[in-house]
Scaffold this motif. Structure first.
Motif, PDB file in Angstrom:
ATOM      1  N   THR A 202       0.717  -0.736  -0.302  1.00 21.75           N
ATOM      2  CA  THR A 202      -0.166  -0.277  -0.464  1.00 21.75           C
ATOM      3  C   THR A 202       0.657   0.798  -0.008  1.00 21.75           C
ATOM      4  N   GLY A 203       2.214   1.276   0.673  1.00 19.79           N
ATOM      5  CA  GLY A 203       3.055   2.583   1.892  1.00 19.79           C
ATOM      6  C   GLY A 203       3.603   2.419  -0.408  1.00 19.79           C
ATOM      7  N   ARG A 204       3.743   1.777  -1.000  1.00 16.31           N
ATOM      8  CA  ARG A 204       4.707   1.315  -2.414  1.00 16.31           C
ATOM      9  C   ARG A 204       3.787   1.628  -3.540  1.00 16.31           C
TER      10      ARG A 204
ATOM     11  N   ALA B 162      -3.727   6.337   3.461  1.00 14.43           N
ATOM     12  CA  ALA B 162      -2.890   4.939   4.091  1.00 14.43           C
ATOM     13  C   ALA B 162      -2.349   4.867   5.192  1.00 14.43           C
TER      14      ALA B 162
ATOM     15  N   THR C  84      -3.812  10.416  -1.426  1.00 13.37           N
ATOM     16  CA  THR C  84      -3.184   8.635  -0.977  1.00 13.37           C
ATOM     17  C   THR C  84      -2.386   8.535   0.046  1.00 13.37           C
ATOM     18  N   ARG C  85      -1.431   8.814   0.604  1.00 16.24           N
ATOM     19  CA  ARG C  85      -0.592   8.346   1.133  1.00 16.24           C
ATOM     20  C   ARG C  85      -1.007   8.795   2.684  1.00 16.24           C
TER      21      ARG C  85
ATOM     22  N   ALA D  28       0.860   4.265  -2.889  1.00 15.33           N
ATOM     23  CA  ALA D  28       0.268   5.352  -2.060  1.00 15.33           C
ATOM     24  C   ALA D  28       0.874   6.569  -2.722  1.00 15.33           C
ATOM     25  N   ARG D  29       1.720   7.298  -4.409  1.00 11.42           N
ATOM     26  CA  ARG D  29       2.360   7.985  -4.411  1.00 11.42           C
ATOM     27  C   ARG D  29       1.825   9.936  -4.255  1.00 11.42           C
TER      28      ARG D  29
ATOM     29  N   ARG E 168      -0.129  12.801  -1.965  1.00 10.48           N
ATOM     30  CA  ARG E 168      -0.202  13.222  -0.541  1.00 10.48           C
ATOM     31  C   ARG E 168      -1.047  12.827  -0.368  1.00 10.48           C
TER      32      ARG E 168
END
Length: 445
Positions: free
Chosen positions: A321-323, A334, A330-331, A325-326, A328
């Protein structure tokens, strides 16, 4: 320096998670009373009981030291359990660190600590041998491939198996999987000693098995997913329903990416972490396919190995998920989701800590009430109409529990008791030997 900091962090996190139960007040429940009774009247080395002493020699030693020498001091035993839990987390970190980067290794151990999927290992004194079995098998896995590691692994695998045999499939698979995951060919010379140790341990267990453990029929392992990703970590029903669906989608995505080259990303470490975790979850359920407790509360000891796999799955899914979430926003979403899940798991842990503390208090309250109601009973006391249990956590469930608690409480072996399963069985007991524990302990019910 980073590894030392990780060890300190994991030990501090374990202590923080243990604090609510320590404050609530640990007490003995279920089989603890049987072991205490044996130690009191037959000596420390009889604490495990004859059947378990023969079937699990490692558990025999653990019970003797715990209930025989530490004795009737539940808080002291809980402190010992917490130290073992911290050691398991640290060992898990070093095992995972062999294969992935520092941060995912720390995350895996931290997730295992916070996840309320193995509360019996943390809070139930009788499960100390299971925690030690997990610690020994992880240390054995960490030893594989090291200098003289085959000797160390052989000894640790035997210790683990003879404490609690459910760790044996993991040890057996690890002998082959560790070198393959490190991209080297397994050598027969390295496999010989650990394999011989597991074979000898398995032969002992098969030929000395506790007859009460022979249960017919195959169980349905489908609750495993919900136990680790649903109601096992969340008490709020909507979240407990949604999380297994989300976890299943992530598992499918990880497997598809690993299986089909066209979907495979440049770096597959997150997906591989999920896949290995899923495999360990499946390996962990193998010993219980014909003997499965409900994987919740005191029954979640069946998750002793699977909980490690689930921690890897959660770490891998978070990594994926972290990878992905590009942006701001989306991150941020997450991170918020991770915080919600962590907070939910922590709250569930605290809730179950309270249930364990209440179950222990229930036993003491019941024993004091029985002193007043039956100072000189003329037969076994029937507690009923049903067992008092919440989320599979209760104080007294069978005859050995009640006998042990009564005899330890009164200091002599002459008094007996049992718990009835239903109203009809309770009504069949002599009226002058019945005690309505449900009305006494839960008047509102």
């Amino acid at each position: 320096m980073r590894e030392r900091a990780a060890v300190v962090f994991l030990c501090a996190l374990t202590a923080a998670m243990a604090l609510p139960y320590a404050v609530a007040g640990p007490n003995f429940i279920l089989d603890d009373w049987f072991a205490l009774r044996n130690a009191m009247f037959e000596g420390a080395w009889a604490a495990a009981g004859h059947n378990q002493q023969v079937a699990r020699p490692g558990a025999w030693v653990v019970y003797g030291l715990t209930f025989g020498f530490v004795g009737n001091h539940p808080l002291a035993i809980f402190v010992l359990q917490t130290a073992v839990t911290a050691a398991v987390a640290v060992a898990l970190f070093f095992v995972v660190r062999r294969f992935v980067a520092f941060a995912p290794a720390v995350a895996t151990a931290a997730v295992w600590i916070v996840a309320p999927t193995h509360t019996s290992l943390d809070n139930w004194a009788s499960a100390l041998n299971i925690s030690l079995a997990l610690l020994a098998v992880l240390l054995g896995v960490a030893s594989l491939g090291r200098s003289r590691g085959d000797w160390v692994a052989a000894i640790l695998f035997a210790v683990s198996a003879l404490c609690y045999e459910a760790t044996m499939p993991l040890a057996a698979v690890a002998c082959l999987a560790v070198p393959l995951l490190e991209r080297r060919r397994p050598r027969l010379a390295d496999l010989a000693l650990p394999s011989a140790s597991l074979a000898a341990s398995g032969a002992w267990i098969v030929t000395h098995w506790h007859p009460d453990k022979h249960v017919g029929g195959w169980i349905n392992p489908s609750p495993l997913l919900a136990a680790h990703f649903g109601w096992g970590i969340a008490t709020w029903h909507p979240l407990a329903t949604f999380l297994p669906v989300a976890a299943t989608a992530g598992l499918v995505l990880a497997v598809v990416r690993l299986t089909f080259p066209s979907f495979r990303p440049a770096a597959v470490e997150p997906e591989a972490t999920v896949a290995v975790g899923l495999a360990i979850m499946a390996i962990g359920i193998i010993p219980f396919l014909r003997y499965l407790y409900s994987p919740l509360g005191a029954g979640d000891r069946v998750n002793v190995v699977s909980s490690v796999g689930a921690a890897l799955v959660v770490t891998g899914l978070g990594w994926m998920t972290g990878r992905a979430a590009r942006g701001r926003v989306t991150r941020a979403l997450a991170i918020a989701a991770a915080v919600v899940v962590a907070a939910t798991a922590t709250a569930t842990n605290v809730h179950r800590d309270r249930l364990y503390a209440r179950a222990g208090d229930d036993v003491l309250r019941t024993m004091n009430a029985l002193d007043r109601a039956f100072p000189h009973p003329e037969g076994p006391i029937a507690l009923g109409p049903t067992p008092v249990i919440t989320d599979n956590i209760g104080g007294l469930l069978d005859e050995s529990n009640v006998d042990g608690a009564l005899q330890v409480h009164r200091g002599h072996e002459g008094v007996r008791g049992y718990v009835t399963d239903n109203e009809a069985a309770w009504r069949r007991a002599p009226a002058n030997l019945r005690f309505d524990q449900v009305r006494f302990l839960r008047p509102s019910h």
